[in-house]
Design an enzyme around this catalytic site. Structure first.
Site, PDB file in Angstrom:
ATOM      1  N   ILE A   1       0.845  -1.201   0.000  1.00 48.10           N
ATOM      2  CA  ILE A   1       0.000   0.000   0.000  1.00 48.10           C
ATOM      3  C   ILE A   1       0.880   1.250   0.000  1.00 48.10           C
ATOM      4  CG2 ILE A   1      -1.865   1.219   1.214  1.00 48.10           C
ATOM      5  CD1 ILE A   1      -2.583  -1.649   0.167  1.00 48.10           C
TER       6      ILE A   1
ATOM      7  N   CYS B   1       6.861  -0.680   8.704  1.00 47.80           N
ATOM      8  CA  CYS B   1       6.221  -0.806   7.386  1.00 47.80           C
ATOM      9  C   CYS B   1       7.220  -1.346   6.364  1.00 47.80           C
ATOM     10  CB  CYS B   1       5.693   0.526   6.891  1.00 47.80           C
ATOM     11  SG  CYS B   1       5.023   0.362   5.219  1.00 47.80           S
TER      12      CYS B   1
HETATM   13  C1  DHB Z   1       1.690  -1.177   4.974  1.00 49.74           C
HETATM   14  C2  DHB Z   1       2.109  -0.850   6.221  1.00 49.74           C
HETATM   15  C3  DHB Z   1       2.378  -1.861   7.112  1.00 49.74           C
HETATM   16  O1  DHB Z   1       2.797  -1.627   8.368  1.00 49.74           O
HETATM   17  C4  DHB Z   1       2.219  -3.177   6.743  1.00 49.74           C
HETATM   18  O2  DHB Z   1       2.504  -4.158   7.588  1.00 49.74           O
HETATM   19  C5  DHB Z   1       1.812  -3.474   5.493  1.00 49.74           C
HETATM   20  C6  DHB Z   1       1.544  -2.477   4.605  1.00 49.74           C
HETATM   21  C7  DHB Z   1       1.495  -0.162   3.948  1.00 49.74           C
HETATM   22  O3  DHB Z   1       0.788   0.841   4.119  1.00 49.74           O
HETATM   23  O4  DHB Z   1       2.106  -0.320   2.892  1.00 49.74           O
END
Ligand code: DHB
Length: 315
Positions: free
Chosen positions: A73, A133
């Site tokens: 994402i 992330c």
């Molecule tokens: C995203 C953020 C995260 O912490 C995760 O585990 C998976 C995706 C994101 O926004 O890309």
């Protein structure tokens, strides 16, 4: 008081089931057409930064059949100011218990985002720092370097009295090293675990499917890994509350996390397949308590670490 009511450190929850960050829109508004948000232990917002983030190019999600999903994402979010003005009033009106997930590209960005809401103690039950992330440059830095984890947690602890949870990455050799850094810095809870780095290849284009190659893997396949990390952390730091996350789809999954040492759990990928999964788990936990004649869900937290094998489980 309900038998499901529980404490995660100083955070009081109606029950131990929360919606995980990034799996319920920005702030679960869409879920309010399926059930009343106040029925949940809480909702965790999408990671919010001091400024809006546009996120990654598409495609952003790949299904891995029967195992879960890979996502990229890229932390798309409207920013904390937008959230506070346009989403938070709805959550307050719904009587939802809110955990604010915060992200930053730099230490300063984490500080600025928390600074924006630091005194709104009555509106947030906890802040969860996303230190993990997998989908942006440097997104894992704060969760892979104990010094960086220590610094961000201790700086945030200086500016707010809202209880602070740190969401850690499983993409590390020993999660207890980072856990210890956060504990030394004064963290109030550890959210374990975030997604695991994975990759999907398109055999026709002969290229990775996701725009950055790698993505974050979540869903039923990661449950044993998450359980192992909860287990290891509880064993080493039995006093620090753990928020269990990773492939929780059913009541049985939730119970396994509580037995391993989680004080509460978050439902994530399951929400995409079944938006009512969290409510079904809450109802299943009520049944479990009744059948086992328990007077509080907290009685089972960490029980898998005790040496005694119940008579009924001996063969
Ligand atoms: C995203 C953020 C995260 O912490 C995760 O585990 C998976 C995706 C994101 O926004 O890309």
């Amino acid at each position: 008081m309900s038998l499901l009511a529980t404490n995660v450190g100083n955070v009081k929850l109606k029950n131990p089931v929360l919606l995980a960050s990034g799996t319920c829109g920005v702030a679960a508004r869409e879920f309010s057409s399926y059930f009343n948000l106040s029925e949940l232990g809480g909702i965790v917002t999408k990671s919010l930064g001091i400024r809006p983030w546009v996120g990654n190019p598409t495609p952003r999600v790949v299904e891995i059949p029967n195992c879960g999903i890979l996502n990229s994402i890229g932390l798309q979010n409207p920013g904390i100011e937008y959230f506070a003005k346009n989403e938070l009033p709805f959550l307050t009106e719904q009587n939802a218990t809110v955990v604010l997930n915060v992200v930053g590209e730099t230490l300063d960005e984490y500080i600025q985002a928390v600074d924006y809401i630091k005194n709104r103690i009555s509106e947030f039950s906890a802040i969860e720092l996303n230190l993990s992330c997998p989908n942006v440059d440097g997104g894992l830095d704060f969760s892979q370097d104990p010094k960086k984890a220590f610094t961000v947690v201790s700086e945030i602890k200086k500016i707010t009295k809202i209880p602070l949870w740190a969401k850690l990455s499983p993409n590390i050799t020993d999660i207890t090293v980072i856990g210890k850094a956060c504990i030394d810095a004064g963290v109030d809870g550890l959210s374990l675990i975030n997604t695991i780095l994975g990759l999907a290849i398109n055999r026709w284009t002969k290229k990775p499917v996701l725009p950055r190659g790698v993505g974050g893997y979540s869903g039923p396949a990661i449950k044993p890994i998450a359980l192992r990390m909860v287990w290891q952390t509880y064993k080493q730091f039995p006093k620090i509350p753990i928020i269990g996350i990773g492939g929780i789809h059913t009541t049985d999954d939730a119970i396994e996390f509580l037995l391993c040492g989680a004080s509460c759990i978050q439902v994530g990928t399951a929400n995409f397949a079944n938006p009512k999964a969290s409510i079904e788990i809450i109802n299943g936990l009520k049944d479990y308590l009744e059948k086992n004649k328990l007077s509080s869900i907290s009685e089972i937290v960490g029980q898998a670490h005790q040496n005694k094998t119940p008579v009924s489980a001996r063969h």
